[in-house]
Design an enzyme around this catalytic site. Structure first.
Site, PDB file in Angstrom:
ATOM      1  N   SER A   1      -6.162   1.320   3.169  1.00 31.06           N
ATOM      2  CA  SER A   1      -6.672   0.519   4.233  1.00 31.06           C
ATOM      3  C   SER A   1      -5.801  -0.796   4.521  1.00 31.06           C
ATOM      4  O   SER A   1      -4.617  -1.124   3.859  1.00 31.06           O
ATOM      5  CB  SER A   1      -7.976  -0.154   3.831  1.00 31.06           C
ATOM      6  OG  SER A   1      -7.903  -1.208   2.885  1.00 31.06           O
TER       7      SER A   1
ATOM      8  N   SER B   1      -6.808  -3.920   4.495  1.00 35.35           N
ATOM      9  CA  SER B   1      -7.265  -5.333   3.975  1.00 35.35           C
ATOM     10  C   SER B   1      -6.353  -6.210   3.223  1.00 35.35           C
ATOM     11  O   SER B   1      -6.554  -7.370   3.222  1.00 35.35           O
ATOM     12  CB  SER B   1      -8.255  -5.009   2.959  1.00 35.35           C
ATOM     13  OG  SER B   1      -7.791  -4.527   1.551  1.00 35.35           O
TER      14      SER B   1
ATOM     15  N   LYS C   1      -7.220  -6.342  -4.369  1.00 37.08           N
ATOM     16  CA  LYS C   1      -7.350  -7.629  -3.661  1.00 37.08           C
ATOM     17  C   LYS C   1      -6.565  -8.684  -4.381  1.00 37.08           C
ATOM     18  O   LYS C   1      -5.716  -8.274  -5.517  1.00 37.08           O
ATOM     19  CB  LYS C   1      -8.531  -8.279  -3.577  1.00 37.08           C
ATOM     20  CG  LYS C   1      -9.798  -6.953  -3.092  1.00 37.08           C
ATOM     21  CD  LYS C   1      -9.538  -6.870  -1.705  1.00 37.08           C
ATOM     22  CE  LYS C   1     -10.498  -5.571  -1.044  1.00 37.08           C
ATOM     23  NZ  LYS C   1     -10.229  -5.383   0.239  1.00 37.08           N
TER      24      LYS C   1
ATOM     25  N   SER D   1     -11.461  -7.478   5.548  1.00 30.90           N
ATOM     26  CA  SER D   1     -11.408  -7.137   4.036  1.00 30.90           C
ATOM     27  C   SER D   1     -12.671  -7.231   3.570  1.00 30.90           C
ATOM     28  O   SER D   1     -13.442  -8.075   3.662  1.00 30.90           O
ATOM     29  CB  SER D   1     -10.476  -7.988   3.477  1.00 30.90           C
ATOM     30  OG  SER D   1     -10.310  -7.846   2.017  1.00 30.90           O
TER      31      SER D   1
END
Length: 269
Positions: free
Chosen positions: A73, A75, A138, A225
């Site tokens: 993704s 994010s 993350k 995100s």
């Protein structure tokens, strides 16, 4: 992919058990009957002897040294792009057992700014969330004991606003994205983030107390995100490792759709 990890463990243990049984019992029986019957080694033993060393090496490397992941993704843009293949240091935060992710030997703890891979803990009130246990990536913003706030487009840590430097409009593949590229100066760590300045998502605003044994993580692409601002703090036991290197960027079988050589070998900051 957890199914791959489970399959790898099962195949390694299974082939190892076959070889152990063969050494303890079956080989002796074949030797005893060698003068009467064909003592050719069974196919399952032959395959186990060929594949066990390879499976064992892959399991050890993947579980305790470094594991590959693919970024699915946007994010973590602009630092990680869709199609990036990365390596994750599996012993940065302690040696953990495969499948269960149980820490058996502590090594160190995450530092603010680390990019971490972890098992997604799930959204509050959604016990059947299909993404629970899937791997997410993350950046660590809040450490145990921190008070973190995110209002407007900025982070504050323990009451101290984090400083930002606007680098300009972010372009991707030469096209305008409507986002601004900024440098975020976390204490002890500087990195880039993306924001749509002045268009703050109210759902991502708030304040969090980070309890012991937990971390608050956010994506670098702040307006795109699904991170700790929406589902809360991350338990330490969910950590899988620290992302440290991009080793490939491509899409499609044998990179037939795209291939970006400039991404190869980039360290993850």
């Amino acid at each position: 992919m957890k199914w791959f990890e489970i399959a790898l463990v099962v195949l390694t243990l299974g082939s190892g058990l076959v070889l152990l049984l063969d050494k303890l019992f079956l080989a002796k029986r074949r030797a005893a009957k060698a003068s009467l019957l064909d003592s050719e080694e069974p196919v399952v033993v032959d395959y186990s002897r060929a594949f066990f060393p390879v499976l064992a090496v892959v399991l050890i490397l993947r579980s305790f040294i470094a594991e590959p992941y693919k970024i699915p993704s946007s994010s973590m843009m602009p630092n990680l792009l869709i199609g990036d293949f990365i390596l994750v240091n599996k012993f940065s935060y302690g040696f953990r057992l495969p499948v269960t992710n149980t820490k058996v030997i502590p090594v160190s703890e995450p530092e603010r700014g680390d990019v971490v891979v972890f098992q997604f803990p799930g959204h509050p009130g959604q016990p059947e969330d299909p993404q629970i246990g899937e791997n997410f990536i993350k950046r660590v913003i809040g450490l145990p004991g921190d008070h973190i706030s995110f209002h407007g487009d900025a982070v504050s840590i323990n009451g101290q606003p984090v400083s930002y430097e606007v680098k300009g409009e972010y372009l991707f593949d030469g096209k305008q994205t409507g986002q601004t590229l900024l440098t975020e100066n976390l204490p002890g760590r500087t990195h880039t983030v993306l924001e749509q300045l002045g268009v703050a998502d109210p759902r991502g605003q708030g304040e969090w107390e980070v309890p012991q044994g937990h971390y608050l993580v956010m994506g670098d692409n702040r307006d795109n995100s699904d991170d700790g601002r929406f589902w809360g703090v991350l338990p330490e036991q969910n950590l899988r490792g620290k992302a440290f290197l991009i080793w490939l960027n491509c899409s499609g079988w044998f990179c037939k759709n795209s291939f970006e050589p400039s991404r190869i070998g980039n360290r993850i900051q």
